[in-house]
Write a protein that holds these residues in place. Sequence first.
Motif, short mmCIF file in Angstrom:
data_model
loop_
_atom_site.label_atom_id
_atom_site.label_comp_id
_atom_site.label_asym_id
_atom_site.label_seq_id
_atom_site.Cartn_x
_atom_site.Cartn_y
_atom_site.Cartn_z
N LYS A 1 -17.47 11.31 -7.66
CA LYS A 1 -17.39 10.38 -6.52
C LYS A 1 -15.97 9.84 -6.34
O LYS A 1 -15.45 9.78 -5.23
N GLU A 2 -15.37 9.41 -7.44
CA GLU A 2 -14.01 8.87 -7.35
C GLU A 2 -13.03 9.95 -6.92
O GLU A 2 -12.18 9.73 -6.05
N ALA A 3 -13.15 11.12 -7.51
CA ALA A 3 -12.22 12.21 -7.20
C ALA A 3 -12.34 12.67 -5.75
O ALA A 3 -11.33 12.89 -5.08
N ILE A 4 -13.56 12.81 -5.25
CA ILE A 4 -13.73 13.30 -3.88
C ILE A 4 -13.18 12.30 -2.88
O ILE A 4 -12.63 12.67 -1.84
N THR A 5 -13.27 11.02 -3.19
CA THR A 5 -12.68 9.99 -2.33
C THR A 5 -11.16 10.12 -2.30
O THR A 5 -10.54 10.09 -1.24
N VAL A 6 -10.56 10.29 -3.47
CA VAL A 6 -9.10 10.44 -3.56
C VAL A 6 -8.66 11.72 -2.84
O VAL A 6 -7.67 11.71 -2.09
N ILE A 7 -9.37 12.81 -3.04
CA ILE A 7 -9.02 14.07 -2.38
C ILE A 7 -9.08 13.90 -0.86
O ILE A 7 -8.17 14.32 -0.14
N GLY A 8 -10.14 13.27 -0.38
CA GLY A 8 -10.26 13.05 1.06
C GLY A 8 -9.13 12.22 1.63
O GLY A 8 -8.56 12.55 2.67
N GLN A 9 -8.79 11.13 0.96
CA GLN A 9 -7.69 10.28 1.42
C GLN A 9 -6.36 11.04 1.38
O GLN A 9 -5.55 10.92 2.30
N THR A 10 -6.16 11.79 0.33
CA THR A 10 -4.91 12.53 0.18
C THR A 10 -4.74 13.55 1.31
O THR A 10 -3.67 13.66 1.90
N ASP B 1 -4.95 3.44 -5.27
CA ASP B 1 -6.13 2.91 -5.94
C ASP B 1 -5.76 2.44 -7.35
O ASP B 1 -6.00 3.14 -8.32
N PRO B 2 -5.18 1.25 -7.46
CA PRO B 2 -4.80 0.76 -8.77
C PRO B 2 -6.01 0.41 -9.64
O PRO B 2 -5.89 0.25 -10.85
N ASN B 3 -7.19 0.31 -9.03
CA ASN B 3 -8.39 -0.05 -9.77
C ASN B 3 -9.31 1.13 -10.05
O ASN B 3 -10.45 0.95 -10.45
N GLY B 4 -8.82 2.35 -9.81
CA GLY B 4 -9.64 3.52 -10.09
C GLY B 4 -10.07 3.54 -11.55
O GLY B 4 -9.27 3.25 -12.45
N LYS B 5 -11.31 3.85 -11.80
CA LYS B 5 -11.82 3.86 -13.17
C LYS B 5 -11.25 5.03 -13.97
O LYS B 5 -10.90 4.89 -15.13
N TYR B 6 -11.15 6.20 -13.34
CA TYR B 6 -10.71 7.40 -14.05
C TYR B 6 -9.28 7.80 -13.69
O TYR B 6 -8.57 8.38 -14.50
N PRO C 1 -6.51 5.65 -11.98
CA PRO C 1 -5.84 4.52 -11.32
C PRO C 1 -4.38 4.88 -11.02
O PRO C 1 -3.72 5.53 -11.83
N PHE C 2 -3.90 4.49 -9.85
CA PHE C 2 -2.50 4.72 -9.52
C PHE C 2 -2.08 3.82 -8.38
O PHE C 2 -2.89 3.37 -7.58
N GLU C 3 -0.79 3.55 -8.35
CA GLU C 3 -0.20 2.80 -7.25
C GLU C 3 -0.09 3.73 -6.05
O GLU C 3 -0.45 4.90 -6.13
N GLU C 4 0.46 3.25 -4.95
CA GLU C 4 0.58 4.07 -3.74
C GLU C 4 1.37 5.34 -4.03
O GLU C 4 2.46 5.30 -4.58
N VAL C 5 0.78 6.46 -3.63
CA VAL C 5 1.40 7.76 -3.83
C VAL C 5 1.41 8.49 -2.48
O VAL C 5 0.37 8.60 -1.83
#
Length: 162
Positions: free
Chosen positions: A128-137, A145-150, A152-156
């Motif tokens: 779930k977390e990964a598919i959200t990041v992939i979609g946004q990217t 997403d500095p609060n990502g559980k698996y 986390p990262f600042e703006e990229v």
Amino acid sequence: MKIGIISDGALAGTPPQRKMHDMIREAVRADELGFYCWGTSEAHFIDGPTISAPDALYGAVAALTKNIIIRYMAVTIPFHNPITVAERLATLDILSNGRAELCTARGNNKLVMQAFGVKPAETKDRWKEAITVIGQTLTKGVVYDPNGKYWPFEEVKVNPRP
């Protein structure tokens, strides 16, 4: 109707050097025959040739085909950084002139999960977390997403974009 081919890299007794080239020829022939798509699933640690690095295989297919969609049939995204998955998909999309597609999986092999440090109980949340990041990217080119559980990262700002 659209018809595609899923190619399986596991063929006991066939050396990987031969199987990989056979798969490329298969994709080229499928393109010539007018099939809609050709793809493989990511696979690790299977006896015989496996498709542990589909990106390399897909680059060769993209260079040798013109129309067929090149589809990641199942990237086990809990095992990968989602930004990297998006970057590789976007790169393939550029090399293939817009013919890349992505299908994903959570993973179902305990040996593979252990080797990649993923607990079976985590695969759904990781997916779930990964598919959200992939979609946004892929859609925005920027992910934060500095609060990502698996992951986390600042703006990229991610390049390339499809």
